[in-house]
Scaffold this active site. Structure first.
Site, PDB file in Angstrom:
ATOM      1  CB  CYS A  89     -21.241  -4.766   2.598  1.00  0.00           C
ATOM      2  SG  CYS A  89     -21.403  -4.843   0.795  1.00  0.00           S
ATOM      3  CG  ASP A 108      -2.024   1.046   1.132  1.00  0.00           C
ATOM      4  OD1 ASP A 108      -2.375   1.438   0.014  1.00  0.00           O
ATOM      5  OD2 ASP A 108      -2.498   1.499   2.191  1.00  0.00           O
ATOM      6  CB  CYS A 139     -19.091  -9.836   4.628  1.00  0.00           C
ATOM      7  SG  CYS A 139     -18.764 -10.840   3.142  1.00  0.00           S
ATOM      8  CB  CYS A 190     -15.640   1.730   9.898  1.00  0.00           C
ATOM      9  SG  CYS A 190     -17.324   1.091  10.005  1.00  0.00           S
ATOM     10  CB  CYS A 225     -18.751  -3.008   4.928  1.00  0.00           C
ATOM     11  SG  CYS A 225     -16.981  -2.692   4.774  1.00  0.00           S
TER      12      CYS A 225
END
Length: 369
Positions: free
Chosen positions: A213, A153, A267, A260, A263
């Site tokens: 989600c 990343d 799932c 957070c 979502c």
């Protein structure tokens, strides 16, 4: 004729050419697993198919103030422009859960300071790059010298799409990668190489008609399947964004002070989520069980000490306190909370104080109900 590597070791270039590519690929994957990676696939250095959707995302302004996303589009589409000579990309992932999540979304205690699970322990960027470098060293010992460069990343790379193109999973409607047997609680890394390795094939998608989600997102940031508006996303607002958080989004943020997971928690595929295999993701300084008021007490020195080597350092002290102020504003009424918010105002900048004032107002409104 033998040549010499930078380490001084002699190598025979013919030996590298004679290695069976499929056998080498299998061996590399075994080494990756031995180093603590949860999976390893080989991707083709090509992400041209991502550009139309990504340009639409930018045109809609969903990247918020992450203006760097507009840069180096050619390199994102063609990884060989980022690292010339790249012929294959070794994509890896690491599971980061240290405890099984609830099988479906369960609200947290309102006085708890909620931090995204990946950030409870050591900064995964450091963990990932270090182990990718070790993987590269092992491969060099096996085949001789070759060009490689690790990423976590940290560059203009469509890392999810590269991993997806090689079968590491599929992109869910929340825009995160999902693996059929491991869920989505993992982080990604890449090793660009000059090795000619056979590419893995993509997996099929399995979200079907599920919209869990999208429905659960506290701020409705998933504006449509596979499209996330960062301007509403709690992860962006509490980590990347340094300004005043729009008032209409503050209640939705609740007590989430860094990132957070909602979502992902909802799932269905995360009923198969796997646990971390290395200790780097173990929680530090009680970050998996901290009250809002306890963490509100941190001064800047404590923040810096407790976030050393942690991804939480990224948000900065003032923004971190801004996030906690929102959490306190959303907490049940408490005289102690109101008092401590008032006492903290002289210690913080104008942006934090805007949120402190809002939190006090919310607390007092709750007291009068």
């Amino acid at each position: 004729m033998a040549s010499s590597t930078p380490s001084g070791k002699s190598l025979d270039k013919i030996e590298l050419q004679q290695l069976d590519p499929q056998e080498l690929k299998t061996w590399i994957k075994a080494q990756a697993l031995d180093l603590g990676f949860s999976d390893c696939v080989i991707a083709k250095p090509d992400a041209q198919d991502q550009m139309p959707r990504f340009k639409e995302y930018l045109e809609r302004g969903y990247h918020a103030d992450m203006h760097y996303l507009k840069e180096n589009l050619e390199k994102r589409a063609d990884p060989t422009l980022l690292v010339p000579g790249t012929k294959s990309i070794i994509c890896v992932r690491m599971n980061y859960l240290v405890a099984s999540p609830q099988p479906r979304y369960v609200p947290f205690e309102p006085n708890s300071a909620i931090i995204a699970r990946y950030a409870h322990g050591r900064d995964y960027h450091k963990v990932m790059r270090g182990r990718l470098k070790t993987l590269a060293s092992r491969i060099k010992e096996k085949v001789g010298d070759f060009e490689s460069r690790p990423f976590a990343d940290s560059a203009p790379i469509f890392e999810k799409s590269l991993a997806e193109s090689a079968g590491m999973g599929w992109t869910g409607k929340h825009t995160l990668l999902i693996h059929k047997k491991s869920g989505s609680f993992f982080v990604l890394g890449e090793l660009f190489t000059s090795l000619e390795l056979p590419f893995d094939q993509p997996a099929t998608a399995h979200c079907g008609s599920c919209t869990a989600c999208i429905d659960i997102c506290p701020t409705q940031a998933i504006v449509e399947p596979y499209m996330l508006d960062a301007r509403k996303c709690i992860a962006y607002l509490t980590i990347e964004y340094k300004g005043i958080i729009p008032e209409e989004l503050r209640q939705g943020i609740g007590n989430r002070i860094f990132g957070c997971d909602d979502c992902q928690l909802i799932c269905p595929w995360n009923s198969f989520a796997k646990m971390a295999t290395i200790p780097d993701f173990d929680a530090r300084h009680g970050l998996d069980n901290m009250s809002l008021l306890d963490i509100w007490q941190w001064d800047e020195a404590t923040f810096l000490a407790n976030t050393e080597g942690s991804p939480i350092r990224r948000t900065g002290y003032q923004s971190f306190k801004r996030n906690i102020a929102i959490g306190l504003g959303n907490a049940p009424y408490s005289v102690d909370v109101v008092t401590q918010l008032h006492e903290a105002k002289p210690l913080h900048d104008e942006i934090v104080n805007v949120h402190i004032d809002w939190a006090i107002e919310q607390q007092l409104q709750r007291a009068n109900v």
